[in-house]
Design a protein around this motif. Structure first.
Motif: not given
Length: 409
Positions: A5-12, A76-85, A119-123
């Protein structure tokens, strides 16, 4: 595969500054100027021991990149993998008497929990190697059919000679590449390869190991580098803004991935910028799963350490620096967190308008998080010694620290 889940990022108020960041390929600072949607790919974990502080430091760096971009009002379009083998996962499963899929799922779940706590923003796309196999196989076939790959005893290798830009990501010479290839999962000594540096694209099925239908490739499983290429091309396309990971990924992983993609598409570059985070040591040696000298985020959390203090420990070191985890660096972060929380708990304080711009300026300058922390320290010290009359200042500071540094006060 789902992320976390993404934590909310306050607007500044106002608008953030464009980011200058160190590019490994050019060995210098470059100004990032993405379009309305910034594209980033960060290489994920091999889930057999997650999440140690070295992982956390890497993902913290690229979380800051996202936060700077969001502050400039970009998406932001963020992509991350998991090397699950992969071999290390299979070896650990055998050692511990576990099914490899059970081990991968357990450690991936733990990684998600740690990322949430920090609180790392998710991909937007969190993709496992196994689920990517249907898209990987056609890419390998295309490379083979184009003469950029060849078979050796049932395995399929990429020919580094197929990419005229090979070597431009890491900037290493052939001897250095060969040494690192041997250390980091390659097989430069295998007889029959056209070039010792050629990496494996498809490993033919081995007895007792998992394998999948590879169409004309036969049964087997994909190599490490082609996994990330397939996922990145599918979700980001060529020429995305940032390829990120730890400094140990510059070669062979990012070098080989770039060449795979460039040979496949005939386009250049795979990524516009290659950004690498430093290594974290423990007791004088780089923290690594193979050595077992690890400090785990989950263990710290179980011991009652506030995740915000863990994050402040990471932020106290420049993302490109190699540094050492000690009890003292954590204690320093705990003390800083206490000072900051005390400062924002008061009903008013010194004006924070300049502070927000100081944090923005520091982060835009190659993610200089230590300078950003020093700016907040100065505001907190002024609050403690003199106070102020600006009723909105503590809230502004809390929102700025949350939005730009990912620390909840």
């Amino acid at each position: 595969m789902h992320a976390w889940p993404a934590s909310e990022v306050p607007a500044l108020p106002g608008k953030g500054r464009d980011l200058q960041i160190h590019d490994t390929a050019t060995s210098g600072l470059v100004s990032l100027d993405p379009g309305p949607v910034a594209r980033i790919y960060v290489c994920g974990i091999t889930p057999y021991d997650a999440t140690h502080i070295g992982h956390a430091a890497t993902y913290n760096a690229f979380d800051l990149v996202q936060r700077v971009w969001l502050d400039t009002k970009r998406q932001v379009h963020y992509v991350q993998n998991v090397t699950d083998v992969d071999d290390p996962l299979l070896e650990r499963a055998i050692r511990d008497g576990l099914d490899w899929t059970e081990l991968a799922e357990r450690e991936t779940t733990l990684f998600r929990e740690d990322m949430t706590a920090l609180r790392m923003l998710p991909p937007q796309h969190y993709i496992g190697a196994v689920e990517a196999i249907p898209g990987i196989v056609p890419l390998i076939e295309r490379l083979r059919d184009a003469g950029a790959a060849y078979e050796l005893e049932g395995d399929v290798y990429f020919s580094v000679e197929a990419d005229p830009h090979f070597g431009e990501v890491s900037g290493l010479d052939a001897d250095a590449m060969r040494l690192l290839s041997a250390e980091r999962g390659g097989d430069p000594e295998r007889p029959g390869k056209k070039n010792p540096l050629d990496p494996m694209l498809w490993m033919a099925a081995r007895a007792g190991e998992p394998s999948w239908d590879g169409a004309s490739l036969g049964r087997g499983r994909p190599g490490w580098h082609i996994e990330c290429v397939a996922i990145a091309l599918d979700h980001l396309g060529m020429g995305f803004d940032v390829q990120g990971g730890g400094s140990d990924l510059a070669f062979p992983h990012h070098e080989m991935g770039a060449s795979h993609a460039q040979a496949l598409t005939g386009e250049y570059p795979f990524a516009k910028t290659y950004v690498h985070a430093g290594m974290v040591a423990l007791d004088g040696e780089k923290m690594s799963k193979s050595k077992g000298n690890l400090v785990f985020v989950s263990k710290l959390r179980r011991d009652g350490v506030d995740p915000a203090a863990i994050r402040l420990t990471l932020l106290a070191h420049h993302y490109r620096a190699d540094w050492e985890w000690t009890d003292q660096v954590l204690e320093d972060a705990l003390e800083r967190l206490g000072r900051w929380r005390a400062a924002v708990s008061r009903p008013d304080g010194p004006s924070a308008d300049d502070l927000v711009e100081e944090i923005r300026e520091a982060l835009s300058n190659d993610l200089d998080a230590p300078a950003a922390l020093a700016a907040v320290d100065r505001w907190a010290a002024l609050q403690a010694s003199e106070g102020g009359t600006d009723e909105g200042a503590p809230g502004v500071v809390s929102r700025a620290v949350d939005a730009l540094l990912g620390v909840a006060l």
